[in-house]
Structures are given as structure tokens and as C-alpha cells.
Design a protein around this motif. Structure first.
Motif, short mmCIF file in Angstrom:
data_model
loop_
_atom_site.label_atom_id
_atom_site.label_comp_id
_atom_site.label_asym_id
_atom_site.label_seq_id
_atom_site.Cartn_x
_atom_site.Cartn_y
_atom_site.Cartn_z
N THR A 233 0.85 -1.19 0.00
CA THR A 233 0.00 0.00 0.00
C THR A 233 0.88 1.24 0.00
O THR A 233 1.98 1.24 0.56
N ASP A 234 0.37 2.28 -0.62
CA ASP A 234 1.12 3.52 -0.78
C ASP A 234 0.28 4.69 -0.28
O ASP A 234 -0.91 4.78 -0.57
N THR A 235 0.90 5.58 0.48
CA THR A 235 0.20 6.74 1.03
C THR A 235 0.34 7.99 0.17
O THR A 235 -0.34 8.98 0.40
N GLY A 236 1.27 7.94 -0.78
CA GLY A 236 1.61 9.14 -1.54
C GLY A 236 3.02 9.59 -1.24
O GLY A 236 3.57 10.44 -1.94
N HIS A 237 3.63 9.00 -0.21
CA HIS A 237 5.05 9.24 0.06
C HIS A 237 5.81 8.11 -0.65
O HIS A 237 6.19 7.11 -0.06
N HIS A 238 6.02 8.31 -1.95
CA HIS A 238 6.49 7.22 -2.79
C HIS A 238 7.89 6.71 -2.43
O HIS A 238 8.22 5.56 -2.70
N GLU A 239 8.69 7.58 -1.81
CA GLU A 239 10.04 7.15 -1.43
C GLU A 239 9.98 5.97 -0.45
O GLU A 239 10.79 5.05 -0.54
N SER A 240 9.02 6.01 0.47
CA SER A 240 8.88 4.92 1.44
C SER A 240 8.51 3.62 0.73
O SER A 240 9.04 2.55 1.05
N THR A 241 7.60 3.71 -0.23
CA THR A 241 7.17 2.52 -0.96
C THR A 241 8.32 1.94 -1.78
O THR A 241 8.53 0.72 -1.80
N GLU A 242 9.09 2.81 -2.43
CA GLU A 242 10.22 2.34 -3.23
C GLU A 242 11.28 1.67 -2.35
O GLU A 242 11.88 0.66 -2.74
N PHE A 243 11.52 2.22 -1.17
CA PHE A 243 12.47 1.63 -0.23
C PHE A 243 12.01 0.23 0.18
O PHE A 243 12.81 -0.72 0.21
N PHE A 244 10.71 0.09 0.47
CA PHE A 244 10.16 -1.21 0.86
C PHE A 244 10.28 -2.21 -0.30
O PHE A 244 10.62 -3.38 -0.10
N LYS A 245 10.00 -1.77 -1.51
CA LYS A 245 10.09 -2.65 -2.68
C LYS A 245 11.50 -3.19 -2.85
O LYS A 245 11.69 -4.38 -3.17
N LYS A 246 12.50 -2.34 -2.62
CA LYS A 246 13.89 -2.79 -2.74
C LYS A 246 14.23 -3.84 -1.69
O LYS A 246 14.92 -4.83 -1.97
N ILE A 247 13.75 -3.63 -0.46
CA ILE A 247 14.00 -4.60 0.61
C ILE A 247 13.36 -5.94 0.28
O ILE A 247 13.98 -7.00 0.45
N LEU A 248 12.13 -5.92 -0.19
CA LEU A 248 11.43 -7.15 -0.51
C LEU A 248 12.07 -7.88 -1.69
O LEU A 248 12.14 -9.12 -1.71
N ALA A 249 12.57 -7.12 -2.65
CA ALA A 249 13.25 -7.74 -3.79
C ALA A 249 14.57 -8.37 -3.34
O ALA A 249 14.91 -9.48 -3.75
N THR A 250 15.30 -7.69 -2.46
CA THR A 250 16.60 -8.17 -2.00
C THR A 250 16.48 -9.39 -1.10
O THR A 250 17.19 -10.38 -1.27
N HIS A 251 15.57 -9.33 -0.12
CA HIS A 251 15.48 -10.38 0.89
C HIS A 251 14.57 -11.54 0.51
O HIS A 251 14.77 -12.66 1.00
N PHE A 252 13.58 -11.29 -0.35
CA PHE A 252 12.59 -12.33 -0.64
C PHE A 252 12.44 -12.65 -2.13
O PHE A 252 11.72 -13.58 -2.48
N GLY A 253 13.11 -11.88 -2.96
CA GLY A 253 13.00 -12.10 -4.39
C GLY A 253 11.67 -11.71 -4.98
O GLY A 253 11.27 -12.19 -6.04
#
Length: 293
Positions: A233-253
Motif C-alpha cells: 500500500t502507498d500513502t503518496g510518500h512514494h520514497e517509502s514505498t520504493e524503499f520497501f520494494k527494494k527490501i522485498l526484492a533483495t530479501h525475498f526475491g
């Protein structure tokens, strides 16, 4: 017999273009002492812009008025509807459904109103309302629909955290002393919408990256070895969402997870600095097919 489904504006369905065939009961948002009607003259995007432009902005939410509820039900009656299934925002977040429970006795001889507490909000609420629409179109009784929605809700999870607590202090969702301790030790609480519809802190983790990774691990366990639909989910603070996406891609693929904007109601209560992840698992709701189109 003509039946209808009503959802509350907190369900995200309208913004996703998935509210066809449903009526929407709109909550109110008060921003800096100005009243707005959700989905009419305020949206999640516009509220996010206001919050970014005026960092001291405070928004609060209110149920629809009794008059607005009467207008909706009288319109349904005029359209020949005799039975209506209302799937709405958790009664722990809003008085909308308790108000409807009291109001429906006025329509006892004209309109059968079945009120279902989704015990959630955002797309998790939307998935239940969408499921109700599909099941009712298939001819299911309201009682059976409610049972199936209960089962669907049990097979879902939504977690979120806040990288900054200043907004919920201003909005009186958290006391200043508690926020001081959290900020001092860089604690990021992991929040969950539990099975009775309350937002509760299930874990307190230091550092944002570790918090987001912990949220990912919870979802990974739930999704293991069965069909699952994971979303952010995204609130409009897209930097937070992009940071989370990178973590999920790195740790969980996990790559290219769908990102769904939170409702205006959610944003008004918890502010811009939230980051969330949700999952449906097991037998997936019908909305998943619609979201993948």
C-alpha cells in the motif's frame, strides 16, 4: 426481489475503478477545519498533496450524516431495491455501521438492510465488498455471504508501520511521551488490523529496514506453499514505498508487487509516512483477478 450492495468510501474500490454495480456511502474528512466529502471533493491524492504542502495539516474523519444515509436508502427504494447488503469500514474505526444498525429499523417494512462489519479498511475492506457483490450476483443468501466473507477475512493479513510519528501525535492517535521514547530509540512499531477490527501493535522493532524485513517475513510464512496474492500500500510518500520494494526484492526475491493507494480515510488517520504490506492466501478472493487485469 432486487438486491444491492453498498460499500463505504474507505474501500478503495472507486479509485481502482472496481465499484461498478455498487453504491458508495461516503465518509467525511475534516482538513484544517474544512469539511470534505470523500470521493467527491477530496481524494487520497489531493489529501497527500495538502499534507506535503502544509506539513502542519491535520485531518480527521467522520461518518456520513443521518441525512445522507436516508438519501441513499430512499434512492435504493426508488430504484426498486428490496434488499441491501452493506459491507463497510470496521466499527472500531468509524461509527458508520453502528449508525446504520440504528437507522435500518426505520426501513423495516420497505427495505431489508443487512449490515456487515468488514473489521478492516482500504483494499482489505474492498476485497470483501467486491466478494459480496459477486456472491450476491450468484444468488447467495446474505447469511451465506457473511459466512464466506468471515472466512476470507481470516485468510488475509495486513501490516503497516510508520517511519515518522509526528502526524499521529498531532492527530492525537499517540501520546507525545510514547512518541518521544519511540523516536529516541528509533523504534518502528509493526501495526496489524486484528480479527476484531482493531489496529494493534504486534511488534516493536528498532530501525526501519529491520522493521520492513520483519513484516516481509510474516507475510512469507503466511503465503508459503499455497496460492497467495501479496500487495503493497502507498500513502503518496512514494520514497517509502520504493524503499520497501527494494527490501522485498533483495530479501525475498519479490519483484513487481502491485501497489495500491490507501483510502483517503486511512491517510487522514495515519498520515503520509506509512508503509504497508498485505496478503490474501488459500482460496483467493475474486478481486485478485480484477486487480491483475
Amino acid at each position: 426481489m432486487k438486491r444491492a450492495v453498498v460499500t463505504t468510501s474507505s474501500s478503495c474500490l472507486e479509485a481502482l475503478g472496481l465499484s461498478q454495480g455498487m453504491d458508495i456511502l461516503r465518509l467525511h474528512v475534516n482538513i484544517n477545519n474544512v469539511d470534505f466529502i470523500d470521493g467527491k471533493n477530496i481524494t487520497s491524492e489531493r489529501l497527500a498533496t495538502i499534507m506535503k504542502t502544509n506539513l502542519k495539516s491535520v485531518a480527521r474523519t467522520f461518518p456520513p450524516s443521518i441525512h445522507e444515509m436516508h438519501l441513499l436508502f430512499n434512492d435504493l427504494i426508488a430504484r426498486g431495491v428490496t434488499e441491501v447488503f452493506v459491507c463497510g469500514i470496521s466499527s472500531k474505526f468509524s461509527q458508520t455501521l453502528p449508525m446504520l444498525e440504528e437507522l435500518k429499523i426505520h426501513y423495516a417494512n420497505r427495505l431489508h438492510i443487512f449490515v456487515y462489519d468488514s473489521k478492516t479498511l482500504n483494499i482489505a475492506e474492498g476485497a470483501l465488498a467486491y466478494e459480496a457483490k459477486v456472491l450476491i450476483e450468484q444468488g447467495e443468501s446474505f447469511e451465506n455471504v457473511a459466512k464466506k466473507l468471515d472466512d476470507l477475512r481470516r485468510r488475509s493479513e495486513f501490516l503497516f508501520t510508520l517511519s515518522d510519528l509526528d502526524y499521529i501525535i498531532r492527530n492525537k492517535k499517540l501520546s507525545a511521551p510514547a512518541a518521544f521514547v519511540a523516536n529516541l530509540f528509533d523504534i518502528k512499531p509493526i501495526m496489524q488490523i486484528n480479527q476484531i477490527g482493531e489496529i494493534v501493535a504486534v511488534e516493536k522493532v528498532r530501525k526501519l529496514e529491520k522493521t520492513l524485513t520483519t513484516m516481509g517475513k510474516t507475510v512469507e510464512k503466511l503465503a508459503a506453499n499455497q496460492p497467495a496474492f501479496i500487495y503493497l500500500t502507498d500513502t503518496g510518500h512514494h520514497e517509502s514505498t520504493e524503499f520497501f520494494k527494494k527490501i522485498l526484492a533483495t530479501h525475498f526475491g519479490w519483484h513487481d508487487l502491485p501497489v495500491i493507494r490507501v483510502s483517503t480515510i486511512s491517510l487522514a488517520n495515519h498520515g503520509l509516512m506509512g508503509t504497508g504490506i498485505g496478503v490474501f492466501y488459500g482460496e483467493l478472493p475474486h478481486i485478485v483477478t480484477a486487480l491483475k487485469k
